[in-house]
Structures are given as structure tokens and as C-alpha cells.
Design a protein around this motif. Sequence first.
Motif, PDB file in Angstrom:
ATOM      1  N   UNK A 104       0.831  -1.410   0.116  1.00  0.00           N
ATOM      2  CA  UNK A 104       0.019   0.046  -0.074  1.00  0.00           C
ATOM      3  C   UNK A 104       0.780   1.357  -0.030  1.00  0.00           C
ATOM      4  N   UNK A 105       2.294   1.014  -0.066  1.00  0.00           N
ATOM      5  CA  UNK A 105       3.275   2.239  -0.227  1.00  0.00           C
ATOM      6  C   UNK A 105       3.211   2.791   1.173  1.00  0.00           C
ATOM      7  N   UNK A 106       3.013   2.349   2.222  1.00  0.00           N
ATOM      8  CA  UNK A 106       3.358   2.872   3.588  1.00  0.00           C
ATOM      9  C   UNK A 106       4.759   2.630   3.976  1.00  0.00           C
ATOM     10  N   UNK A 107       5.328   3.622   4.448  1.00  0.00           N
ATOM     11  CA  UNK A 107       6.758   3.434   4.591  1.00  0.00           C
ATOM     12  C   UNK A 107       6.966   3.007   6.130  1.00  0.00           C
ATOM     13  N   UNK A 108       8.042   2.055   6.300  1.00  0.00           N
ATOM     14  CA  UNK A 108       8.560   1.727   7.309  1.00  0.00           C
ATOM     15  C   UNK A 108       9.990   1.904   7.577  1.00  0.00           C
ATOM     16  N   UNK A 109      10.648   2.304   8.771  1.00  0.00           N
ATOM     17  CA  UNK A 109      12.011   1.857   8.815  1.00  0.00           C
ATOM     18  C   UNK A 109      12.269   1.287   9.995  1.00  0.00           C
ATOM     19  N   UNK A 110      13.083   0.095   9.771  1.00  0.00           N
ATOM     20  CA  UNK A 110      13.320  -0.884  11.036  1.00  0.00           C
ATOM     21  C   UNK A 110      14.977  -1.094  11.027  1.00  0.00           C
ATOM     22  N   UNK A 111      15.353  -0.789  12.374  1.00  0.00           N
ATOM     23  CA  UNK A 111      16.765  -0.711  12.565  1.00  0.00           C
ATOM     24  C   UNK A 111      17.052  -2.054  13.182  1.00  0.00           C
ATOM     25  N   UNK A 112      18.193  -2.864  12.803  1.00  0.00           N
ATOM     26  CA  UNK A 112      18.508  -4.141  13.354  1.00  0.00           C
ATOM     27  C   UNK A 112      19.889  -4.134  13.732  1.00  0.00           C
ATOM     28  N   UNK A 113      20.213  -5.389  14.102  1.00  0.00           N
ATOM     29  CA  UNK A 113      21.791  -5.533  14.534  1.00  0.00           C
ATOM     30  C   UNK A 113      22.625  -5.246  13.224  1.00  0.00           C
ATOM     31  N   UNK A 114      23.900  -4.565  13.429  1.00  0.00           N
ATOM     32  CA  UNK A 114      24.574  -4.419  12.503  1.00  0.00           C
ATOM     33  C   UNK A 114      25.250  -5.630  11.726  1.00  0.00           C
ATOM     34  N   UNK A 115      25.307  -5.610  10.231  1.00  0.00           N
ATOM     35  CA  UNK A 115      25.994  -6.950   9.499  1.00  0.00           C
ATOM     36  C   UNK A 115      27.417  -6.610   9.591  1.00  0.00           C
ATOM     37  N   UNK A 116      27.758  -5.493   9.593  1.00  0.00           N
ATOM     38  CA  UNK A 116      29.255  -5.015   9.515  1.00  0.00           C
ATOM     39  C   UNK A 116      29.958  -4.787  10.616  1.00  0.00           C
ATOM     40  N   UNK A 117      31.026  -5.242  10.837  1.00  0.00           N
ATOM     41  CA  UNK A 117      31.984  -4.803  12.020  1.00  0.00           C
ATOM     42  C   UNK A 117      32.865  -3.704  11.550  1.00  0.00           C
ATOM     43  N   UNK A 118      33.007  -3.579  10.512  1.00  0.00           N
ATOM     44  CA  UNK A 118      33.977  -2.407  10.010  1.00  0.00           C
ATOM     45  C   UNK A 118      33.512  -1.642   8.892  1.00  0.00           C
ATOM     46  N   UNK A 119      33.491  -0.193   8.984  1.00  0.00           N
ATOM     47  CA  UNK A 119      33.121   0.946   8.289  1.00  0.00           C
ATOM     48  C   UNK A 119      33.977   0.657   6.962  1.00  0.00           C
ATOM     49  N   UNK A 120      33.591   1.534   5.845  1.00  0.00           N
ATOM     50  CA  UNK A 120      34.252   1.607   4.683  1.00  0.00           C
ATOM     51  C   UNK A 120      35.654   1.977   4.854  1.00  0.00           C
ATOM     52  N   UNK A 121      36.755   1.392   4.314  1.00  0.00           N
ATOM     53  CA  UNK A 121      38.052   2.062   4.434  1.00  0.00           C
ATOM     54  C   UNK A 121      38.092   3.463   3.857  1.00  0.00           C
ATOM     55  N   UNK A 122      37.207   3.784   3.028  1.00  0.00           N
ATOM     56  CA  UNK A 122      37.425   4.999   2.379  1.00  0.00           C
ATOM     57  C   UNK A 122      37.108   5.950   3.351  1.00  0.00           C
ATOM     58  N   UNK A 123      35.989   5.931   4.174  1.00  0.00           N
ATOM     59  CA  UNK A 123      35.263   6.787   5.087  1.00  0.00           C
ATOM     60  C   UNK A 123      36.305   6.863   6.178  1.00  0.00           C
ATOM     61  N   UNK A 124      37.153   5.745   6.765  1.00  0.00           N
ATOM     62  CA  UNK A 124      38.079   5.941   7.679  1.00  0.00           C
ATOM     63  C   UNK A 124      39.306   6.635   7.148  1.00  0.00           C
TER      64      UNK A 124
END
Length: 131
Positions: A104-124
Motif C-alpha cells: 500500500x506504499x506505507x513507509x516503515x524504517x526498521x533498525x536491526x543489529x549491524x551486519x558489518x563490523x568495519x566501516x568503509x575503508x574510504x570513510x576511515x
Amino acid sequence: MPFKETFSEFYNKVKTSLDDGTFAKLTLAKTIGNTELMNIYVRPIMDENDLKLELKYKFQKEEIFEIHTIDSAFTRLLEFINNPFLSAILFTTEFDLTYKLNKKRAVSMVEQFPSFAHASPVIIEYLESKN
């Protein structure tokens, strides 16, 4: 655009994760029907000492790349919400955030446990170069 406000809220989390060094990746997925464009993958890159975002459009038979500023990437990605993508997933080292549209095009935002232990090397690397 009906999803601008909610996607803007989601994208603010993207920008925060870029600023605080927790960004791992961003993916637009789950298309409506069988479309040529299957996914959009977003990753940070350095372009002349500026942090920018590379958008990789994954089609059934090819891949196309675009480079955008962090702000212009928002406008570009917004064009694909609900046409054809029903979800966007932000992966950070602190959480995974899923922006999802239902039938029905209703928006939801769901926060979950992280899949990644490390940030993007470019960001760091970028954040270390600023200090």
C-alpha cells in the motif's frame, strides 16, 4: 514526490554515518516486478580530496557508474524510490537500517543489529586525513 520527506529522514542517517565514520554501504533493492535495473549500490569514494558517493546501477546485462556529491546523491536516489525499488538498506557498524515500502506504499524504517563490523575503508581514511 510523495516519499521525499520519509526518504530524507532515512538519508539523514546515511549522512550521519558518513560523518561519524560508521558507514559500511547502502543498497537499493527489491524491485517492483521484473525490471532491467536490479539494484543500486552506493559506496564512498575520494574524488580530488573530496568525499563523494559512487552509485553503481546493476542492470540485468550491464553495470553503469555515476559519481555524486553526498547531497546530489540524495536527489538521484529519490527518483528510484517506489519506481522501481521498494527498499533501501543502510549498513553501518552500529546498526542496519531498512527503509521499506509495503504493497500500500506505507513507509516503515526498521533498525536491526549491524551486519558489518568495519566501516568503509574510504570513510576511515577520509576522516583520518581531516584530522
